[in-house]
Scaffold this active site. Structure first.
Site, PDB file in Angstrom:
ATOM      1  N   GLN A 101      -4.597  -7.952   5.193  1.00 14.20           N
ATOM      2  CA  GLN A 101      -5.524  -7.837   6.322  1.00 14.20           C
ATOM      3  C   GLN A 101      -6.451  -9.054   6.359  1.00 14.20           C
ATOM      4  OE1 GLN A 101      -7.120  -3.530   6.644  1.00 14.20           O
ATOM      5  NE2 GLN A 101      -6.555  -3.777   4.513  1.00 14.20           N
ATOM      6  N   HIS A 119      -3.699  -9.699  10.443  1.00 10.93           N
ATOM      7  CA  HIS A 119      -4.891  -9.937  11.276  1.00 10.93           C
ATOM      8  C   HIS A 119      -5.065 -11.398  11.639  1.00 10.93           C
ATOM      9  CE1 HIS A 119      -6.788  -5.932   9.760  1.00 10.93           C
ATOM     10  NE2 HIS A 119      -5.900  -5.739  10.712  1.00 10.93           N
TER      11      HIS A 119
END
Ligand code: BV8
Ligand code: ZN
Length: 246
Positions: A101, A119
């Site tokens: 992430q 992300h």
């Protein structure tokens, strides 16, 4: 057998090991986490700035915030947790894939090759309108740049709240969560979806969940929980896996 030895043996026996990492894996490199300090990153609230609305409201502030984060990332180094995962990928007979992430690129700098950045990437700049894209390099100037192709504002190539994850990365992350025999969940508060759903997908598909987090978030589904800093627990898990000879 200690928990480390048992968990290490599971990792060594796995055909596919997926590691889901969050901001906590970079904490010992000196990168602030998001919710550790009550959701503040420095003096900013991530949820306010890491959004299209935040950018529309004050594009200069958001751009300068990311430039500050880029400058900071250039100063830090991967820590033993990042290096441990890269070593595991090289040494394990099974396949190791990292679903991160984080946007800091520290897994890749530590030598991990199979990394899915769900992300986005802090060092990429994209146009807020057309397909123009570039790799950012220091010095990271303040002051909002315009797209050389269409004149619109440029923005960081990261996924903001309310934005869809890159389709390719999301699909692969889901596939690997289904396919893995073991999922290491390292340094995430597991609050941000869809990434927070990957451990549930892995668990539902029969994977062994191993969590590393001083404040565990997945005790309901984790078979092993190491409530310790990643920089200590991950190298110990890697040692145990490689020593298990399984
Ligand atoms: C989307 C990039 C479809 C930018 C980030 C209401 C309910 C449920 C969901 C939603 C909702 N409203 C909106 C949503 C969806 C939303 C969401 O989940 N919101 C949450 C807050 C409720 N998700 C989205 O918007 C996603 N897109 O869903 O699209 C859609 C479309 C339209 C409308 C609706 C849905 C996009 C999410 C991506 C956002 N971008 N980052 C940037 O970084 O600037 S998210 C941001 O949070 C970071 O990427 C970060 O990685 C991520 C998760 O945080 P963590 O990594 O877990 O970090 P955190 O600080 O929280 O925790 C750190 C942990 O480490 C702690 O547990 C701590 O104990 C531990 N730790 C500390 N030190 C150590 C350690 N561990 C180990 N060792 C240590 N030393
Ligand atoms: Zn453009």
């Amino acid at each position: 057998m200690t928990d480390y030895e048992e968990a290490g043996r599971e990792i060594a026996r796995a055909k596919v090991v997926a590691a889901l990492t969050g901001a906590g894996v970079s904490a010992e490199s000196g990168v602030p986490t998001f919710r550790g300090q009550g959701g503040f990153w420095g003096q900013y609230r991530v949820e306010d700035l890491a959004t299209p609305e935040g950018f529309a409201r004050d594009p200069e502030l958001v751009w300068n915030w990311y430039q500050e984060r880029r400058r900071m990332i250039m100063e830090v180094q991967p820590n033993p947790a990042h290096f441990g995962l890269a070593r595991l990928e090289r040494a394990l007979t099974g396949r190791v894939v990292i679903i991160t992430q984080n946007i800091d690129g520290l897994h890749q700098r530590a030598g991990s090759r199979d990394v899915i950045p769900v992300h986005g990437d802090l060092m990429v700049t994209i146009c807020s309108r057309c397909s123009y894209e570039r790799q950012e390099k220091p010095p990271f100037e303040q002051g909002l740049p315009r797209c050389p192709a269409c004149g619109s504002f440029l923005r960081p190539g990261v996924v903001w709240f309310g934005e869809l994850l890159p389709e390719q990365a999301l699909r692969r992350a889901m596939e690997e969560s289904q396919a893995c025999d073991v999922m290491l969940v390292i340094g995430t508060s597991a609050q941000v979806y869809p990434a927070a759903g990957f451990p549930l997908t892995a668990y539902g598909a029969g994977a062994t969940i191993i969590e590393v987090n001083p404040e565990p978030a997945l005790e309901r589904i984790a078979r092993y929980v190491f409530a310790e800093p990643a920089g200590e627990a991950v190298p110990r898990l890697v040692e145990a896996a490689l020593a298990s000879g399984a």
